[in-house]
Structures are given as C-alpha cells and as structure tokens.
Design an enzyme around this catalytic site. Structure first.
Site, PDB file in Angstrom:
ATOM      1  N   HIS A  79       0.831  -1.205   0.000  1.00  0.00           N
ATOM      2  CA  HIS A  79       0.000   0.000   0.000  1.00  0.00           C
ATOM      3  C   HIS A  79       0.870   1.261   0.000  1.00  0.00           C
ATOM      4  O   HIS A  79       0.445   2.306  -0.479  1.00  0.00           O
ATOM      5  CB  HIS A  79      -0.913   0.026   1.225  1.00  0.00           C
ATOM      6  CG  HIS A  79      -2.005  -1.000   1.180  1.00  0.00           C
ATOM      7  ND1 HIS A  79      -1.823  -2.295   1.598  1.00  0.00           N
ATOM      8  CD2 HIS A  79      -3.288  -0.917   0.754  1.00  0.00           C
ATOM      9  CE1 HIS A  79      -2.949  -2.967   1.439  1.00  0.00           C
ATOM     10  NE2 HIS A  79      -3.850  -2.164   0.927  1.00  0.00           N
ATOM     11  N   ASP A  82      -4.719  -5.742  -8.122  1.00  0.00           N
ATOM     12  CA  ASP A  82      -5.001  -5.159  -6.819  1.00  0.00           C
ATOM     13  C   ASP A  82      -5.250  -3.670  -7.063  1.00  0.00           C
ATOM     14  O   ASP A  82      -5.074  -3.163  -8.178  1.00  0.00           O
ATOM     15  CB  ASP A  82      -3.819  -5.392  -5.870  1.00  0.00           C
ATOM     16  CG  ASP A  82      -4.218  -5.375  -4.403  1.00  0.00           C
ATOM     17  OD1 ASP A  82      -5.327  -4.896  -4.080  1.00  0.00           O
ATOM     18  OD2 ASP A  82      -3.421  -5.833  -3.560  1.00  0.00           O
TER      19      ASP A  82
END
Length: 583
Positions: free
Chosen positions: A226, A299
């Site tokens: 992330h 993702d």
C-alpha cells in the site's frame, strides 16, 4: 423474484460474443474498469461525498460515474461511505444496476468487495462477522472454512454483491509480514492450498465469484505494498515450492479470477516490474504455465506499490499489456480510461486484446446470472443477512479457532466461583468493519454474561506511564487481569504494561488479538487472530471453560528480537484435558 416495476430490464444474452460485437470501443474500455465511488446512495449521496466524487471522478454521484465511464463493475468500501447498513447497501446495489442497465450497452455491473472477514471486513453488524483466514487455519477444519464461505457468500449475494476478493492464497512464511499476516491461512503451502480450495467451494455454493490473491504470492514481504514496492527474493525453485501451490489449488477448484500483487519477483521477471505490470508473470507464468483461463484483476491501482515506477496513465496500459483483464480502483479514472482508449487508437494495444478481456468479463457475468436478474429483494436481506442461524454458526466455528498457547499451572479456565472479579485492560484497535468493539468492552461484556464481575480499562496500543500506573492500581484485589495485546514488540509499552501487571502478583492472561506473535510473558496466553466480536466472544467462552481451546498454530511464533528462535512451532496448541488429567 419480484422487483420494483421501474427496474430496467437486463439485456438477454445467449452469446456474449454477439453482445461484444455490438459494443463501441468506448463501451468496451469501460468494461475493463472496476471503480469506487463515494456515497451511500446512487443519486443522492451526502454533500461531502459529492464533493469528493467531483474532485476525483469529475462527477457527483455513482449514477453519473456509470454514465460517464460505463464501468464493468464497482467496489464497495466502508471508507467510501458505501456500507451503512444491509438494507441501504442492497438498495444501493439495485440503484447502480438500474443506472447501468438504463444506458448503452445495458450491461449489468459486477459489484465487488473485500469481505475477507477477520481483520478485513467492509460490511459489519448486523451482517454476520466470521473468523478470518488465519483463525480458520488454526481451526484446521475444511468443513468450517467451506461453511463460513457459504454463509459469507449468501449474505453478500443478498446485498447484491456478486464477487468477493478472496481467498488469500498467500503463504505467510515471514512473521514480520506487515500486510498479509493473519489474512493468510498459515505458513504451510499444502495446508493453505486445502483451505483455499474449501473457501472457493463455499463461495461457489452461494453463487459468488472468487478471486485468489495476491499472485504470485505476498507471503514473504517485509514491506506493505500500500505504501511502497516490496521485493520477493525467492528463487524460482522456492517460488514453485512455497508460493505456487495454493494458486494451483485455486485454479483446480475453478476460481473465477486471480488478483495480481504489486511486488517485484526478480526470479520470475528480471526486468523488476511489479507483477501487476509484468507480461512474464501475468501471461508467462499465470496464463501459460499455470493455465489460468479466467479473469485477472489488479489489486487496487491506487496503492503506492504499483505507482512507484510509472505514471497512473501508463500503469493502466501496461497492466493490460501484461495480460490483466480488470483495472481495479485507479486513482485517476478519467486519466486511466483515456490512456487505454488512446493506446488502442494509436495501436499500442489492439482492439482484439481488449475484446479478449471484455469477453471474459461478460462470460463471468453470464455465469453469475447477472443478465437474468441483477437485482435483489429487500425482504431477502432481512431474512438472510445476520440471521440467527448464521450468527450461531459463526460462534461455533470461532470456538474451534481459539488457541491456548501457554497455561502455567493450569490457570485457565477461570471460574466465577474462584476468580469472579476480573480486570480487562489493553489495546483497542479500530474495528475492521467500523461497527464492532472496542475489544476490551466486547470481551468484558462477554465475560460479564458468563457470570464474572468485570472492570474495563482501555490502555491503548502505546500505553503511557499514567495508563500503566492506573492499570496497576485497578488490578489490586482482582482475581485475574486479562490484557488484549496488539502488535507487541519486545520491550515496547504494551510489554511494559504486562510486566507491571505481572509484578503485582495478580494472575495475568494475555489475548493476542492480531498475530499470535503478540505474546508478552504472562502465566497464560491465547491467540484469537482478530479483535472482532465473534473472536472475542469465543475467547471469553474459552477463558470461562464454556468452550475448549481447540485451535492449533498455523504459523510459528518466534522471538521478536530473534526471529530464528521459535517459541511455539506450527501445530502447537494446549488443551484443558491435559491439566484435568494431571490433577
């Protein structure tokens, strides 16, 4: 199933290829995108959500986003204010489907979510919250995994969500992994493979599409994708042995999609591109070597891991060139949408390449029945979501996951007859779904319901000296203290809190509410693998002897200051019977 007479009728599709042939290039490009939109309502979200939508998407509402981009799907998030309550979410699902079907090409949306359960849950109570992957791995039952997925899938389908981004097929071989951890079933490739298969079967039985993630495997990272770009340093042989088996199992089980990871695996692609953008990994390994014929979804493209090397416009194009079908959650949808369109018009991407991905998307929508009936009944929401049968099953499954790691002198179980007055202190991390907790209060309430007299004191993840002193004072005269521990490291403030409490002479029980590594030295220690209500209630029943600790570690517990030293191996887990036999 009866619906509002204003519902737009789905397109009848006998042959997705015929529908594809009628679509414009712009409509086909739209099908490649799965977007998030802020707001609880398709046409009338809160003003603050309208402002964010205008800033990020150039539109005010979900309906306007659908009209502008013609996306193939949407993803729901709690932080995007999509998920207030089950009826609201089902209504939102129906309304966005109306918006999609009311415009050319009249293709229903694939509505998706990350509802892994455990530490990743977007829909909270009154929906049923179930144990997460590592807890289920500790339970060791494929039947429980299958049943949990069936329940989760039935509730998602009732909400109009037809795909869950699960299971996690990552093998968590690195205890320091900051992003996967308890989202993995465990540290053994064979064990993870069995659980992945069972979870896919459970979701399939409920009519829910699955997505095995995060290919080619996110289990051995020390970096969170992330926020940065992780590297996996496994050799090709290590990848085949450690990372590949669960993905092979997922494909054998008929998984609908595979989600790519934003990480670098030099052994699979020496160009050092993130796997999401790597032709050798997506097409060479996943498609050609492993034989995956279904969807490939990225993702979230808003994660830093995929944005460190290329701009957001290039990321979308390169992902498609690598062999990806669906572009999930790009940070600048208009930029990405136009970049893909331009790449086709300029010949960098062929229209045939786009057609191949769109056809896979349409075929999945046909298999899921979305062209027959994409709408849901609000009556079914009330009957299905959070039903008493589902909640009872969740409790039964959770009872079999709680792991007793240490029990010096047979301190546990505690009885209200001998240890009536308890103190519950410790960390209170925010609920994954935003609707449960705080953990210390949930644990205290469960113990109170079991006949104990309980005082609660939240000391936090980084307790101050004043909080420690207050906890020590509150422990005086108690029969025992229970501490919820979260992300503990050797010598940190939580470790100091436990040491100070133990020095009082009052028996101390630690509950590791995230990873089983969270184990300051105490007389007794339990691992719950999550801090959601269902896990904490199960732990309370184990503490009180109303349920037997049946979980076994699916990962080793190592010293935080010396990861090479194993404190408790895979398979460790104590039972109360051993203490009864020695009495």
């Amino acid at each position: 199933m009866p619906h509002d007479s204003l519902d737009a009728a789905p397109v009848t599709v006998d042959d997705p290829r015929a529908l594809l042939a009628r679509m414009t290039l712009e409509e086909k490009v739209g099908q490649l995108f799965v977007l998030h939109v802020y707001g609880h309502h398709a046409t009338d979200p809160d003003p603050a959500d309208m402002e964010v939508n205008e800033r990020e998407l150039g539109v005010r509402t979900a309906a306007e986003a659908i009209a502008k981009f013609r996306p193939g799907g949407l993803i729901y998030f709690g932080w995007a204010h999509n998920t207030r309550d089950p009826r609201q979410l089902a209504t939102l699902s129906n309304d966005v489907q109306r918006a999609a079907l009311g415009r050319s090409p009249g293709v229903p949306l694939l509505l998706t979510i990350d509802q892994e359960h455990g530490v990743v849950a977007r829909v909270g109570a009154p929906a049923t919250l179930l144990p997460g992957a590592m807890a289920l791995g500790a339970g060791g039952s494929h039947d429980d995994v299958r049943e949990a997925a069936r329940i989760a899938g039935a509730e998602l389908r009732a909400l109009g969500v037809f795909q869950n981004y699960a299971p996690s097929a990552d093998v968590n071989v690195n205890p320091a992994n900051p992003v996967i951890g308890v989202r993995s079933f465990g540290a053994g490739p064979d064990a993870v493979s069995g659980f992945v298969t069972a979870q896919i079967e459970g979701y399939q039985s409920a009519g829910i599409a699955t997505a095995a993630k995060h290919f080619p495997g996110h289990g051995d990272t020390e970096t969170d994708s992330h926020s940065a770009l992780p590297h996996i340093h496994h050799s090709r042989e290590q990848w085949e042995e450690l990372d590949a088996p669960p993905f092979r199992a997922a494909l054998a089980a008929g998984v609908d999609a595979v989600m790519t990871a934003h990480l670098v695996v030099p052994a699979l692609d020496p160009a050092l591109d993130p796997a999401t953008l790597s032709y050798p990994i997506v097409t060479g390994v996943l498609r050609e070597q492993l034989g995956h014929q279904g969807l490939v979804v990225t993702d979230s493209l808003s994660m830093r891991g995929v944005r460190t090397k290329y701009g957001d416009d290039r990321v979308a194009v390169l992902a498609l060139k690598a062999g990806v079908d669906q572009l999930l959650d790009p940070p600048q949808p208009e930029l990405a949408w136009n970049a893909v369109l331009r790449a086709v018009r300029e010949g960098e991407l062929s229209e045939e390449r786009i057609d191949a991905s769109v056809l896979r998307i349409l075929e999945l929508k046909v298999r899921l029945g979305l062209f027959d009936d994409p709408y849901v009944s609000l009556d079914a929401v009330d009957e299905t979501v959070g039903s008493s049968a589902h909640r009872a099953a969740a409790d039964r499954i959770a009872d079999r996951t709680t792991t007793l790691l240490r029990n010096d002198g047979g301190l546990l179980p505690l009885s209200p007859d001998t240890h009536r007055d308890l103190l519950v202190v410790g960390a209170d991390p925010v609920s994954p779904s935003g609707t449960t907790g705080p953990p210390t209060a949930v644990l205290a309430a469960a113990l109170t319901g079991l006949g104990f007299s309980v005082t609660t004191l939240s000391t936090g993840i980084d307790p101050s000296k004043e909080a420690v002193d207050e906890a020590v004072a509150a422990a005086a005269g108690r029969a025992a203290v229970l501490v919820t521990a979260y992300d503990v490291t050797e010598g940190d403030a939580q470790d100091g809190l436990v040491a100070a409490l133990a020095a009082t002479g009052v028996p101390v029980v630690t509950l590791a509410v995230r990873t089983p590594q969270d184990l300051p030295g105490t007389a007794a220690a339990l691992a719950t693998y999550s801090w959601t209500d269902v896990e904490l209630r199960a732990a309370a029943r184990v503490v009180a002897g109303r349920a037997r600790p049946a979980g076994r570690l699916p990962v080793p517990v190592v010293r935080s200051d010396d990861p090479g030293q194993v404190l408790y191996p895979v398979g460790h887990g104590l039972s109360y019977e051993a203490y009864a036999a020695s009495d």
